[in-house]
Write a protein that holds these residues in place. Structure first.
Motif, mmCIF file in Angstrom:
data_model
loop_
_atom_site.group_PDB
_atom_site.id
_atom_site.type_symbol
_atom_site.label_atom_id
_atom_site.label_comp_id
_atom_site.label_asym_id
_atom_site.label_seq_id
_atom_site.Cartn_x
_atom_site.Cartn_y
_atom_site.Cartn_z
ATOM 1 N N PHE A 174 0.856 -1.169 0.000
ATOM 2 C CA PHE A 174 0.000 0.000 0.000
ATOM 3 C C PHE A 174 0.903 1.234 0.000
ATOM 4 O O PHE A 174 2.095 1.141 0.285
ATOM 5 C CB PHE A 174 -0.888 0.018 1.249
ATOM 6 C CG PHE A 174 -1.914 -1.093 1.273
ATOM 7 C CD1 PHE A 174 -1.543 -2.398 1.567
ATOM 8 C CD2 PHE A 174 -3.251 -0.821 1.012
ATOM 9 C CE1 PHE A 174 -2.475 -3.430 1.590
ATOM 10 C CE2 PHE A 174 -4.188 -1.840 1.036
ATOM 11 C CZ PHE A 174 -3.802 -3.135 1.322
ATOM 12 N N ARG A 175 0.332 2.380 -0.316
ATOM 13 C CA ARG A 175 1.121 3.609 -0.272
ATOM 14 C C ARG A 175 0.261 4.751 0.210
ATOM 15 O O ARG A 175 -0.972 4.729 0.080
ATOM 16 C CB ARG A 175 1.719 3.922 -1.644
ATOM 17 C CG ARG A 175 0.701 4.266 -2.720
ATOM 18 C CD ARG A 175 1.396 4.396 -4.069
ATOM 19 N NE ARG A 175 0.463 4.770 -5.133
ATOM 20 C CZ ARG A 175 0.800 4.839 -6.415
ATOM 21 N NH1 ARG A 175 2.041 4.540 -6.799
ATOM 22 N NH2 ARG A 175 -0.094 5.185 -7.300
ATOM 23 N N GLN A 176 0.937 5.737 0.760
ATOM 24 C CA GLN A 176 0.245 6.931 1.228
ATOM 25 C C GLN A 176 1.063 8.146 0.854
ATOM 26 O O GLN A 176 2.205 8.313 1.299
ATOM 27 C CB GLN A 176 0.014 6.882 2.734
ATOM 28 C CG GLN A 176 -0.842 8.017 3.256
ATOM 29 C CD GLN A 176 -1.327 7.793 4.666
ATOM 30 O OE1 GLN A 176 -0.768 6.987 5.421
ATOM 31 N NE2 GLN A 176 -2.387 8.479 5.050
ATOM 32 N N ALA A 177 0.465 8.988 0.040
ATOM 33 C CA ALA A 177 1.097 10.240 -0.359
ATOM 34 C C ALA A 177 0.703 11.336 0.628
ATOM 35 O O ALA A 177 -0.343 11.220 1.291
ATOM 36 C CB ALA A 177 0.664 10.607 -1.770
ATOM 37 N N PRO A 178 1.494 12.402 0.725
ATOM 38 C CA PRO A 178 1.170 13.486 1.654
ATOM 39 C C PRO A 178 -0.219 14.049 1.401
ATOM 40 O O PRO A 178 -0.583 14.345 0.255
ATOM 41 C CB PRO A 178 2.243 14.532 1.353
ATOM 42 C CG PRO A 178 3.382 13.747 0.798
ATOM 43 C CD PRO A 178 2.762 12.631 0.021
ATOM 44 N N GLY A 179 -1.004 14.135 2.450
ATOM 45 C CA GLY A 179 -2.338 14.701 2.350
ATOM 46 C C GLY A 179 -3.380 13.784 1.744
ATOM 47 O O GLY A 179 -4.529 14.205 1.517
ATOM 48 N N LYS A 180 -2.997 12.545 1.473
ATOM 49 C CA LYS A 180 -3.938 11.606 0.864
ATOM 50 C C LYS A 180 -4.117 10.380 1.753
ATOM 51 O O LYS A 180 -3.299 10.090 2.615
ATOM 52 C CB LYS A 180 -3.450 11.179 -0.515
ATOM 53 C CG LYS A 180 -3.412 12.302 -1.534
ATOM 54 C CD LYS A 180 -3.082 11.780 -2.908
ATOM 55 C CE LYS A 180 -3.105 12.873 -3.937
ATOM 56 N NZ LYS A 180 -2.808 12.366 -5.305
ATOM 57 N N GLU A 181 -5.186 9.655 1.493
ATOM 58 C CA GLU A 181 -5.422 8.426 2.228
ATOM 59 C C GLU A 181 -4.520 7.306 1.687
ATOM 60 O O GLU A 181 -4.094 7.344 0.531
ATOM 61 C CB GLU A 181 -6.888 8.016 2.115
ATOM 62 C CG GLU A 181 -7.844 8.975 2.814
ATOM 63 C CD GLU A 181 -9.266 8.457 2.830
ATOM 64 O OE1 GLU A 181 -10.102 9.099 3.484
ATOM 65 O OE2 GLU A 181 -9.540 7.412 2.207
ATOM 66 N N ARG A 182 -4.301 6.340 2.535
ATOM 67 C CA ARG A 182 -3.532 5.185 2.099
ATOM 68 C C ARG A 182 -4.304 4.433 1.021
ATOM 69 O O ARG A 182 -5.523 4.272 1.119
ATOM 70 C CB ARG A 182 -3.269 4.266 3.288
ATOM 71 C CG ARG A 182 -2.350 3.100 3.005
ATOM 72 C CD ARG A 182 -1.989 2.405 4.283
ATOM 73 N NE ARG A 182 -3.160 1.879 4.958
ATOM 74 C CZ ARG A 182 -3.194 1.523 6.241
ATOM 75 N NH1 ARG A 182 -2.090 1.635 6.974
ATOM 76 N NH2 ARG A 182 -4.301 1.044 6.780
ATOM 77 N N THR A 242 5.151 9.018 -5.924
ATOM 78 C CA THR A 242 5.780 9.468 -4.689
ATOM 79 C C THR A 242 4.859 9.231 -3.499
ATOM 80 O O THR A 242 3.712 9.674 -3.481
ATOM 81 C CB THR A 242 6.130 10.958 -4.781
ATOM 82 O OG1 THR A 242 7.117 11.143 -5.802
ATOM 83 C CG2 THR A 242 6.674 11.479 -3.456
ATOM 84 N N ALA A 243 5.370 8.502 -2.517
ATOM 85 C CA ALA A 243 4.571 8.152 -1.345
ATOM 86 C C ALA A 243 5.433 7.340 -0.387
ATOM 87 O O ALA A 243 6.543 6.920 -0.745
ATOM 88 C CB ALA A 243 3.350 7.327 -1.750
ATOM 89 N N VAL A 244 4.899 7.131 0.803
ATOM 90 C CA VAL A 244 5.472 6.144 1.706
ATOM 91 C C VAL A 244 4.812 4.805 1.376
ATOM 92 O O VAL A 244 3.572 4.724 1.334
ATOM 93 C CB VAL A 244 5.241 6.510 3.175
ATOM 94 C CG1 VAL A 244 5.794 5.413 4.094
ATOM 95 C CG2 VAL A 244 5.888 7.847 3.499
ATOM 96 N N ASN A 268 -7.511 -6.370 -1.092
ATOM 97 C CA ASN A 268 -7.180 -4.988 -0.742
ATOM 98 C C ASN A 268 -7.719 -4.569 0.627
ATOM 99 O O ASN A 268 -7.772 -3.382 0.937
ATOM 100 C CB ASN A 268 -7.679 -4.017 -1.799
ATOM 101 C CG ASN A 268 -9.190 -4.068 -1.954
ATOM 102 O OD1 ASN A 268 -9.846 -4.921 -1.384
ATOM 103 N ND2 ASN A 268 -9.731 -3.148 -2.727
ATOM 104 N N SER A 269 -8.087 -5.548 1.461
ATOM 105 C CA SER A 269 -8.590 -5.215 2.792
ATOM 106 C C SER A 269 -8.335 -6.370 3.756
ATOM 107 O O SER A 269 -8.025 -7.477 3.320
ATOM 108 C CB SER A 269 -10.085 -4.901 2.738
ATOM 109 O OG SER A 269 -10.815 -6.082 2.424
ATOM 110 N N GLY A 270 -8.455 -6.092 5.031
ATOM 111 C CA GLY A 270 -8.326 -7.136 6.033
ATOM 112 C C GLY A 270 -6.910 -7.453 6.442
ATOM 113 O O GLY A 270 -6.637 -8.515 6.999
ATOM 114 N N GLN A 289 6.756 -0.636 8.706
ATOM 115 C CA GLN A 289 6.898 0.767 9.096
ATOM 116 C C GLN A 289 6.889 1.720 7.916
ATOM 117 O O GLN A 289 6.765 2.906 8.121
ATOM 118 C CB GLN A 289 8.193 0.970 9.897
ATOM 119 C CG GLN A 289 9.418 1.235 9.065
ATOM 120 C CD GLN A 289 9.887 0.044 8.267
ATOM 121 O OE1 GLN A 289 9.364 -1.062 8.353
ATOM 122 N NE2 GLN A 289 10.930 0.247 7.463
ATOM 123 N N GLY A 290 7.025 1.243 6.705
ATOM 124 C CA GLY A 290 6.993 2.111 5.542
ATOM 125 C C GLY A 290 8.366 2.518 5.063
ATOM 126 O O GLY A 290 9.301 2.651 5.858
#
Length: 122
Positions: A36-44, A90-92, A106-108, A114-115
């Motif tokens: 999974f990834r999470q960009a700044p200001g966005k949901e994972r 670009t994301a963690v 994609n769930s569960g 830690q990313g």
């Protein structure tokens, strides 16, 4: 199970990176794995997943054809090969584990690493 993601970095558009997720505490073969990834200001968001036996993979539309998820159960490691990287990648990036017969691709996911930061910029 404990997960440790690595391999992130700063690259230019069009470059490649390979992320690794090393598992400890329990055999990786007991789990379906996901990135999974999470960009700044966005949901994972979901990126890719692979079933516990490795024959089936899933990808988000945004990465299909550019990213490849794989696993080496003998080494207790999951990989994400990322090619043709774009600034919007670009994301963690997080790896996650889901027990064999629970959740969906994609769930569960119960266990998270830690990313690792991926930055795509010219």
């Amino acid at each position: 199970v404990q997960l440790q993601a690595s391999g992130g970095g700063l690259v230019q558009p069009g470059d490649s990176l390979r992320l690794s997720c090393a598992a400890s505490g329990r055999a990786l073969s007991a789990y379906n794995m996901g990135w999974f990834r999470q960009a700044p200001g966005k949901e994972r968001e979901f990126v890719a997943a692979i079933t516990w036996g490795g024959p089936t993979t899933y990808y988000a539309d945004s990465v299909k054809g550019r990213f490849t998820i794989s696993r080496d159960n003998a080494k207790n490691t999951v990989f994400l090969q990322m090619n043709s990287l774009k600034p919007e990648d670009t994301a963690v990036y997080f790896c996650a584990a889901r027990p064999r017969y629970s959740g969906t691709y994609n769930s569960g996911y119960n266990y998270w690493g830690q990313g690792t930061q991926v930055t795509v910029s010219s």
